[in-house]
Design an enzyme around this catalytic site. Sequence first.
Site, PDB file in Angstrom:
ATOM      1  N   GLN A 291       0.831  -1.200   0.000  1.00  0.00           N
ATOM      2  CA  GLN A 291       0.000   0.000   0.000  1.00  0.00           C
ATOM      3  C   GLN A 291       0.871   1.258   0.000  1.00  0.00           C
ATOM      4  O   GLN A 291       1.829   1.356   0.771  1.00  0.00           O
ATOM      5  CB  GLN A 291      -0.923   0.014   1.226  1.00  0.00           C
ATOM      6  CG  GLN A 291      -1.954  -1.097   1.228  1.00  0.00           C
ATOM      7  CD  GLN A 291      -3.141  -0.816   0.310  1.00  0.00           C
ATOM      8  OE1 GLN A 291      -3.177   0.167  -0.399  1.00  0.00           O
ATOM      9  NE2 GLN A 291      -4.117  -1.706   0.336  1.00  0.00           N
ATOM     10  N   TYR A 320      -6.512 -12.891  -2.102  1.00  0.00           N
ATOM     11  CA  TYR A 320      -5.697 -11.801  -2.671  1.00  0.00           C
ATOM     12  C   TYR A 320      -4.670 -11.355  -1.632  1.00  0.00           C
ATOM     13  O   TYR A 320      -4.513 -10.157  -1.356  1.00  0.00           O
ATOM     14  CB  TYR A 320      -6.580 -10.621  -3.096  1.00  0.00           C
ATOM     15  CG  TYR A 320      -7.593 -10.950  -4.158  1.00  0.00           C
ATOM     16  CD1 TYR A 320      -7.290 -10.833  -5.510  1.00  0.00           C
ATOM     17  CD2 TYR A 320      -8.857 -11.407  -3.823  1.00  0.00           C
ATOM     18  CE1 TYR A 320      -8.220 -11.147  -6.490  1.00  0.00           C
ATOM     19  CE2 TYR A 320      -9.801 -11.730  -4.789  1.00  0.00           C
ATOM     20  CZ  TYR A 320      -9.471 -11.598  -6.118  1.00  0.00           C
ATOM     21  OH  TYR A 320     -10.397 -11.913  -7.084  1.00  0.00           O
ATOM     22  N   CYS A 416     -11.067  -0.999  -3.272  1.00  0.00           N
ATOM     23  CA  CYS A 416     -10.462   0.251  -3.740  1.00  0.00           C
ATOM     24  C   CYS A 416     -11.265   0.872  -4.885  1.00  0.00           C
ATOM     25  O   CYS A 416     -10.819   1.835  -5.499  1.00  0.00           O
ATOM     26  CB  CYS A 416      -9.008   0.029  -4.165  1.00  0.00           C
ATOM     27  SG  CYS A 416      -8.794  -1.186  -5.472  1.00  0.00           S
TER      28      CYS A 416
END
Length: 459
Positions: A291, A320, A416
Amino acid sequence: MTKEKREIPVKKNDKVWLKIEDLTHDGRGVGKLDYYPVFVENAIPGEEIEVRIMKTTKKFAYGKVLQWKTKSENRVEDVVSDWIRTGIAPLHHMTYEAQLDFKKNQVEKVIKRIGGFEDVEVKAVKGMENPSKYRNKAQIPVRKVEDRLQTGFFRRNSHDLVPIDDFYIQEPEIDAALIAIKPILEQYNVKPYDEEKQGGNLKNIVIRKGHYTNELMIVLVTKKKKIFKIGEICKEIVSAVPNVTSIIQSIHTENNNVILGKEFVRLYGEEYIEDQLLGNTYQISAKSFYQVNTKQAEVLYQEAIDRAELKKTDVVIDAYCGIGTIGLSLAKQVQHVYGVEMVQDAIDDAQTNAEINGIENVEFKVGKAEFVFEKWLEDGIKPNVIIVDPPRKGLAETFIEASSKMNPEKIVYVSCDPATFARDLKLYAERGYAPDYVQPIDMFPQTSHIECVTVLKKK
């Protein structure tokens, strides 16, 4: 009777006055001329502006602000046009409070319109105390501009480089490193990439920084393997840039929009940098997904962990899983964590990161989640909680079906992209999993992007 064709009310280069009524999903102001929308950067609802029409289509036009008759109370006056026209910080003309309200509104719209949920509450966005200089990674194109090597960013929807030194949203050490590296590359006559002629060599400079460790990785993305005097170049960079612990070359011979190539060469130091996240240490390579906003990633992951209401007897699947950041962050609170990911390199990194942190109750598997889930079911693995954190395209319906068949008590969805998030929540609802409230978290201040977390529970 055929419908009468409506004429476009403006043409290119016309000057018109507009009242801005709304914002698009990417933060452009919207005004209308006889029901014909005009999209304008650097414009806020409530403002009256004079606009030059830059482009027209059958359904809408793009305009550029010439002057303001009235300005919004949500406007920030010190606007840098390069940050808007390149898309680096397309919302920085708005106060941060207005940005957070805009993002909350965007999430509410898609939850109702796409998801069909009228009663799901969207909480106030969790923002940053200091909403600038937060990115721990930069991917900067290199081109020849006026016969000089330049770094900067492309104008939106083009490949025209706008030279920039202050990127506003990157950690200051990254901007400083770029400024120091550029004259060294010029001194050694490193040829910038020429897209039109397919000539030159240096395509991009990628810089990664450990937010807590301050370690820097510099990646030179080149078209060819050979860089003349690369040893001397690395020595100069290490001398000029504090905290460089890794210099990598990524060789990218293809002509596409992908940043990194497939071949990596270590030029100096380690093949990775380290950083911390929620108390764990992670090795981050040139190609690792990590991130880009470390502080807000901690807020995001902690929200997901808290909302999962984990118990020591829980079995958790981290779908994921990437390099393991979410699964390893919660592993000490549960009985066992299973991570699955398509990319072998990511799984290798996840296993390394588990070893670094002395975490043994984890197991990582490479493969397509739907197929791995089937094998785990056959092996008698029954998760209480599944955590999903997919890319922008969201989840495949086959994944939603497979994860529902695992019959977990809870599915924690980290997203996201609000539109694919809302679409997937609707598909889960059809399989008996209902969302509670949605918590947006601002991972990307000054831009239109927003992350969301919710928990789906079996009805």
